[in-house]
Design a protein around this motif. Structure first.
Motif, PDB file in Angstrom:
ATOM      1  N   PHE A   1     -16.739  -1.676  44.257  1.00 48.75           N
ATOM      2  CA  PHE A   1     -15.941  -2.778  43.745  1.00 48.75           C
ATOM      3  C   PHE A   1     -14.988  -3.370  44.781  1.00 48.75           C
ATOM      4  N   GLY A   2     -15.059  -2.891  46.042  1.00 47.37           N
ATOM      5  CA  GLY A   2     -14.193  -3.416  47.087  1.00 47.37           C
ATOM      6  C   GLY A   2     -12.732  -3.308  46.701  1.00 47.37           C
ATOM      7  N   ALA A   3     -12.362  -2.187  46.076  1.00 45.63           N
ATOM      8  CA  ALA A   3     -11.045  -2.019  45.480  1.00 45.63           C
ATOM      9  C   ALA A   3     -10.024  -1.416  46.444  1.00 45.63           C
ATOM     10  N   ALA A   4      -8.765  -1.629  46.134  1.00 42.37           N
ATOM     11  CA  ALA A   4      -7.675  -1.032  46.909  1.00 42.37           C
ATOM     12  C   ALA A   4      -7.582   0.463  46.645  1.00 42.37           C
ATOM     13  N   ALA A   5      -7.965   0.878  45.431  1.00 42.11           N
ATOM     14  CA  ALA A   5      -7.881   2.294  45.071  1.00 42.11           C
ATOM     15  C   ALA A   5      -8.782   2.574  43.875  1.00 42.11           C
ATOM     16  N   SER A   6      -9.100   3.842  43.723  1.00 40.06           N
ATOM     17  CA  SER A   6      -9.856   4.313  42.568  1.00 40.06           C
ATOM     18  C   SER A   6      -9.371   5.718  42.258  1.00 40.06           C
ATOM     19  N   SER A   7      -9.372   6.062  40.977  1.00 44.39           N
ATOM     20  CA  SER A   7      -8.913   7.404  40.610  1.00 44.39           C
ATOM     21  C   SER A   7      -9.669   7.921  39.395  1.00 44.39           C
ATOM     22  N   VAL A   8      -9.696   9.240  39.301  1.00 46.15           N
ATOM     23  CA  VAL A   8     -10.228   9.915  38.123  1.00 46.15           C
ATOM     24  C   VAL A   8      -9.097  10.728  37.526  1.00 46.15           C
ATOM     25  N   PHE A   9      -8.875  10.497  36.240  1.00 41.80           N
ATOM     26  CA  PHE A   9      -7.962  11.306  35.457  1.00 41.80           C
ATOM     27  C   PHE A   9      -8.830  12.193  34.581  1.00 41.80           C
ATOM     28  N   LEU A  10      -8.504  13.463  34.463  1.00 40.22           N
ATOM     29  CA  LEU A  10      -9.168  14.309  33.481  1.00 40.22           C
ATOM     30  C   LEU A  10      -8.191  14.584  32.353  1.00 40.22           C
ATOM     31  N   LEU A  11      -8.731  14.696  31.151  1.00 39.06           N
ATOM     32  CA  LEU A  11      -7.925  14.904  29.953  1.00 39.06           C
ATOM     33  C   LEU A  11      -7.649  16.388  29.768  1.00 39.06           C
ATOM     34  N   ASP A  12      -6.380  16.742  29.735  1.00 40.04           N
ATOM     35  CA  ASP A  12      -5.943  18.096  29.402  1.00 40.04           C
ATOM     36  C   ASP A  12      -5.604  18.064  27.918  1.00 40.04           C
ATOM     37  N   GLU A  13      -6.580  18.434  27.090  1.00 32.90           N
ATOM     38  CA  GLU A  13      -6.406  18.327  25.638  1.00 32.90           C
ATOM     39  C   GLU A  13      -5.308  19.241  25.117  1.00 32.90           C
ATOM     40  N   ALA A  14      -5.158  20.412  25.709  1.00 29.92           N
ATOM     41  CA  ALA A  14      -4.147  21.361  25.249  1.00 29.92           C
ATOM     42  C   ALA A  14      -2.732  20.813  25.437  1.00 29.92           C
ATOM     43  N   ARG A  15      -2.511  20.092  26.532  1.00 28.73           N
ATOM     44  CA  ARG A  15      -1.176  19.560  26.829  1.00 28.73           C
ATOM     45  C   ARG A  15      -1.050  18.073  26.487  1.00 28.73           C
ATOM     46  N   HIS A  16      -2.135  17.467  26.005  1.00 29.28           N
ATOM     47  CA  HIS A  16      -2.147  16.033  25.662  1.00 29.28           C
ATOM     48  C   HIS A  16      -1.689  15.190  26.848  1.00 29.28           C
ATOM     49  N   GLU A  17      -2.315  15.466  28.008  1.00 22.87           N
ATOM     50  CA  GLU A  17      -1.963  14.753  29.230  1.00 22.87           C
ATOM     51  C   GLU A  17      -3.220  14.330  29.985  1.00 22.87           C
ATOM     52  N   LEU A  18      -3.066  13.293  30.786  1.00 21.50           N
ATOM     53  CA  LEU A  18      -4.076  12.898  31.744  1.00 21.50           C
ATOM     54  C   LEU A  18      -3.602  13.394  33.103  1.00 21.50           C
ATOM     55  N   VAL A  19      -4.531  13.970  33.869  1.00 24.31           N
ATOM     56  CA  VAL A  19      -4.190  14.548  35.163  1.00 24.31           C
ATOM     57  C   VAL A  19      -4.987  13.832  36.251  1.00 24.31           C
ATOM     58  N   PHE A  20      -4.290  13.323  37.264  1.00 23.61           N
ATOM     59  CA  PHE A  20      -4.983  12.750  38.412  1.00 23.61           C
ATOM     60  C   PHE A  20      -5.749  13.879  39.094  1.00 23.61           C
ATOM     61  N   GLN A  21      -7.076  13.783  39.159  1.00 23.17           N
ATOM     62  CA  GLN A  21      -7.900  14.809  39.801  1.00 23.17           C
ATOM     63  C   GLN A  21      -8.412  14.379  41.160  1.00 23.17           C
ATOM     64  N   ALA A  22      -8.655  13.087  41.329  1.00 23.49           N
ATOM     65  CA  ALA A  22      -9.140  12.573  42.610  1.00 23.49           C
ATOM     66  C   ALA A  22      -8.679  11.131  42.745  1.00 23.49           C
ATOM     67  N   VAL A  23      -8.291  10.777  43.969  1.00 27.56           N
ATOM     68  CA  VAL A  23      -7.814   9.432  44.246  1.00 27.56           C
ATOM     69  C   VAL A  23      -8.370   9.011  45.598  1.00 27.56           C
ATOM     70  N   SER A  24      -8.825   7.771  45.675  1.00 28.91           N
ATOM     71  CA  SER A  24      -9.286   7.188  46.931  1.00 28.91           C
ATOM     72  C   SER A  24      -8.489   5.920  47.170  1.00 28.91           C
ATOM     73  N   GLY A  25      -7.948   5.771  48.363  1.00 32.07           N
ATOM     74  CA  GLY A  25      -7.178   4.574  48.684  1.00 32.07           C
ATOM     75  C   GLY A  25      -5.706   4.777  48.422  1.00 32.07           C
ATOM     76  N   GLN A  26      -5.052   3.717  47.964  1.00 28.62           N
ATOM     77  CA  GLN A  26      -3.616   3.757  47.723  1.00 28.62           C
ATOM     78  C   GLN A  26      -3.231   4.956  46.848  1.00 28.62           C
ATOM     79  N   GLY A  27      -2.297   5.770  47.311  1.00 28.70           N
ATOM     80  CA  GLY A  27      -1.796   6.901  46.539  1.00 28.70           C
ATOM     81  C   GLY A  27      -2.563   8.194  46.682  1.00 28.70           C
TER      82      GLY A  27
END
Length: 192
Positions: free
Chosen positions: A31-57
């Motif tokens: 997508f020629g993007a500035a950044a991309s990320s994957v969040f995984l869902l931690d159902e026990a804690r009701h949170e999204l966790v950044f697992q992998a990031v490419s580019g900014q951040g």
């Protein structure tokens, strides 16, 4: 692996980390993007966790958590629907405070759920995709297809680990997972 903790194995499993890194790198390139990320869902804690990031951040966000219902990623995780937002300045769902805390505030984003079966495992986000990166498939369909393939690959890795009763994947399994990621990259690039 506990079915409710896809993210816990991804945090500790080098193959899962490598797979996720490949997913965000390829999504960013497609997508020629500035950044991309994957969040995984931690159902026990009701949170999204950044697992992998490419580019900014990429050097500061991995491991960072946010409430599962927060922002656009939270909406995608809860609804199970992909979304494109071309102007984040006018989006009520965009969590500008969180974005500012990452030191990168995007203008546009695309997000798709990582779905396996009837479960949302997480969210794939692409920040500031380039307008000229159009494909023969609709952008949102392409992102959703890519997210679905990433979710399947994550489940394959998790299932192989569970079948092996915990030991690290052997080189044959590792090679198969990496081959799947490479084939997916080629498929998506050919449709771009």
């Amino acid at each position: 692996m506990n079915d409710n903790s896809a993210e816990s194995n991804a945090e500790t499993d080098p193959l899962s980390q490598e797979l996720l890194r490949s997913v965000v790198d390829v999504a960013r390139a497609i997508f020629g993007a500035a950044a991309s990320s994957v969040f995984l869902l931690d159902e026990a804690r009701h949170e999204l966790v950044f697992q992998a990031v490419s580019g900014q951040g990429e050097n500061v966000l991995v491991g960072r958590r946010l409430p599962a219902r927060s922002g656009i990623a939270g909406w995608v995780a809860m609804s199970g629907e992909p979304v494109i937002v071309d102007d984040l300045s006018s989006s009520a769902d965009f969590d500008r405070d969180f974005a500012e805390s990452t030191q990168y505030v995007p203008h546009a984003l695309m997000a798709a759920p990582l779905i396996h079966g009837d479960r949302v495992l997480g969210v794939l986000e692409v920040l500031d995709p380039a307008p000229q990166c159009r494909s023969s498939l609709d952008e949102l369909d392409l992102l959703a297809l890519f997210a679905r393939q990433a979710a399947v690959a994550l489940r394959v890795v998790a299932d192989r680990r569970r079948q092996a009763d915990g030991p690290a994947l052997d080189s044959e399994d590792r090679t198969a997972a990496l081959r799947m990621a490479e084939e997916l990259r080629r498929l998506l690039e050919s449709s771009a």
